[in-house]
Design a protein around this motif. Structure first.
Motif, mmCIF file in Angstrom:
data_model
loop_
_atom_site.group_PDB
_atom_site.id
_atom_site.type_symbol
_atom_site.label_atom_id
_atom_site.label_comp_id
_atom_site.label_asym_id
_atom_site.label_seq_id
_atom_site.Cartn_x
_atom_site.Cartn_y
_atom_site.Cartn_z
ATOM 1 N N GLU A 96 -51.786 27.269 -16.502
ATOM 2 C CA GLU A 96 -50.646 28.009 -15.661
ATOM 3 C C GLU A 96 -51.074 27.538 -14.289
ATOM 4 O OE1 GLU A 96 -47.507 31.297 -15.233
ATOM 5 O OE2 GLU A 96 -49.136 31.813 -16.555
ATOM 6 N N LEU A 97 -52.081 28.125 -13.944
ATOM 7 C CA LEU A 97 -52.531 27.735 -12.405
ATOM 8 C C LEU A 97 -52.387 26.485 -11.997
ATOM 9 C CD1 LEU A 97 -53.925 29.298 -9.973
ATOM 10 C CD2 LEU A 97 -55.899 29.159 -11.207
ATOM 11 N N LEU A 98 -53.251 25.746 -12.675
ATOM 12 C CA LEU A 98 -52.865 24.341 -12.277
ATOM 13 C C LEU A 98 -51.579 23.735 -12.437
ATOM 14 C CD1 LEU A 98 -54.627 21.674 -11.692
ATOM 15 C CD2 LEU A 98 -54.742 21.070 -14.242
ATOM 16 N N ASP A 99 -50.664 23.984 -13.244
ATOM 17 C CA ASP A 99 -49.335 23.412 -13.187
ATOM 18 C C ASP A 99 -48.709 24.001 -11.877
ATOM 19 O OD1 ASP A 99 -46.990 22.576 -13.970
ATOM 20 O OD2 ASP A 99 -46.465 24.331 -15.121
ATOM 21 N N ASN A 235 -47.641 34.355 -8.845
ATOM 22 C CA ASN A 235 -47.272 35.196 -9.764
ATOM 23 C C ASN A 235 -47.294 34.782 -11.333
ATOM 24 O OD1 ASN A 235 -46.501 37.802 -11.058
ATOM 25 N ND2 ASN A 235 -44.416 37.565 -10.584
ATOM 26 N N LEU A 236 -48.243 34.979 -11.941
ATOM 27 C CA LEU A 236 -48.727 34.085 -13.138
ATOM 28 C C LEU A 236 -48.594 35.135 -14.381
ATOM 29 C CD1 LEU A 236 -51.617 31.769 -12.272
ATOM 30 C CD2 LEU A 236 -49.014 31.248 -12.019
ATOM 31 N N ARG A 239 -51.659 35.427 -16.048
ATOM 32 C CA ARG A 239 -52.703 36.323 -15.295
ATOM 33 C C ARG A 239 -52.216 37.916 -15.593
ATOM 34 N NH1 ARG A 239 -57.643 36.464 -13.248
ATOM 35 N NH2 ARG A 239 -57.532 38.156 -14.745
ATOM 36 N N SER A 240 -50.963 38.176 -15.622
ATOM 37 C CA SER A 240 -50.640 39.309 -16.153
ATOM 38 C C SER A 240 -50.820 39.661 -17.448
ATOM 39 C CB SER A 240 -48.946 39.542 -16.253
ATOM 40 O OG SER A 240 -48.705 39.320 -14.759
ATOM 41 N N PHE A 241 -50.903 38.914 -18.439
ATOM 42 C CA PHE A 241 -51.291 39.009 -19.888
ATOM 43 C C PHE A 241 -53.070 39.451 -19.949
ATOM 44 C CE2 PHE A 241 -52.776 37.654 -24.073
ATOM 45 C CZ PHE A 241 -51.883 38.686 -24.876
ATOM 46 N N LEU A 242 -53.601 38.616 -19.005
ATOM 47 C CA LEU A 242 -55.050 38.971 -18.889
ATOM 48 C C LEU A 242 -55.520 40.246 -18.471
ATOM 49 C CD1 LEU A 242 -56.499 35.539 -17.605
ATOM 50 C CD2 LEU A 242 -57.011 36.536 -19.769
#
Length: 250
Positions: A96-99, A235-236, A239-242
């Motif tokens: 997701e970060l790369l996307d 805001n990913l 990341r929130s799930f981690l």
């Protein structure tokens, strides 16, 4: 025009009743979207090609907009990542970060290689926090926001024997004399700073077995999170799930 690329599935979404749209990070063509017809059907020959993290060869036709998949072959399925909650969560964050950072059809060779190395390291059960921190450093550098860690970002002086501070807002380290330029700057231990400097120089593809104490690992994680928040401000969901996993001790 017909394209043949090696790519990694960084996003997969339903489209209509039986189709999928996948986003590929490719080595030669950057980020591309491809429609895969019938991928949701139980007997689809393309079902495995649309799974998240799959690394394969994709042949698709495209004039403008989305491509349409003609054929494909899996090179590495990375099914181990999808079958483990922790690995899947970190892999999803990497994708997701790369996307979000990589623009459509931007030259993607470096990004592709770093993502592939990240997924491979997760598969090999290397420390996901260390892997992710190094991956974040590579993303920041490739996006033009790599932190300045060797000398003070304000005065430019190297102070090897002095306590330094990390300023995510300014994008580097500050010496004691310049800390007033960013009072919330974070103190950093010599071990953590040494590791951050190593991350800045090390290609993720060259990562071997690395042992990091829990305290240093947590410090690195906190610092890199602050750099990502200040420099990219994304805001990913992953990341929130981690964060939720960490909160509940998963």
């Amino acid at each position: 025009m017909l394209y043949r690329v090696e790519g990694i599935v960084i996003r997969s979404m339903d489209y209509g009743e039986g189709n999928k749209i996948i986003t590929l990070c490719t080595e030669s063509g950057g980020k591309v979207g491809v429609l895969v017809r019938g991928a949701k059907k139980p007997k689809s020959r393309h079902a495995a090609l649309v799974q998240p993290f799959t690394y394969g060869q994709y042949v698709y036709f495209r004039n403008t907009g989305l491509g349409t998949l003609n054929a494909g072959e899996i090179i590495e399925s990375y099914h181990e990542l999808r079958e483990d909650l922790v690995k899947a969560s970190y892999a999803s964050y990497a994708c997701e970060l790369l996307d979000r950072v990589l623009q459509d059809e931007e030259t993607g060779a470096f990004w592709f290689k770093q993502l592939k190395a990240c997924l491979q390291a997760l598969k090999e059960e290397k420390d996901p926090v260390v892997i992710t921190s190094l991956y974040e450093m590579k993303i920041l550098q490739a996006a033009g926001y790599g932190p300045q860690l060797d000398d003070c970002i304000s005065c430019g002086q190297e102070r090897p024997d002095e306590q330094l501070f990390v300023s995510p807002r300014l994008g580097g380290v500050l010496c004691r004399a310049c800390k007033h330029f960013d009072p919330p700057a974070m103190s950093v231990s010599p071990k953590a700073l040494k590791l951050l400097r190593l991350f800045a120089q090390l290609d993720l593809q060259r990562l071997g077995n690395i042992s990091v104490s829990e305290g240093t690992r947590d410090e690195i994680k906190k610092i890199m999170r602050a750099f990502m928040d200040h420099q990219l401000g994304l805001n990913l969901k992953s990341r929130s799930f981690l964060d939720q996993m960490e909160k509940y001790g998963i």
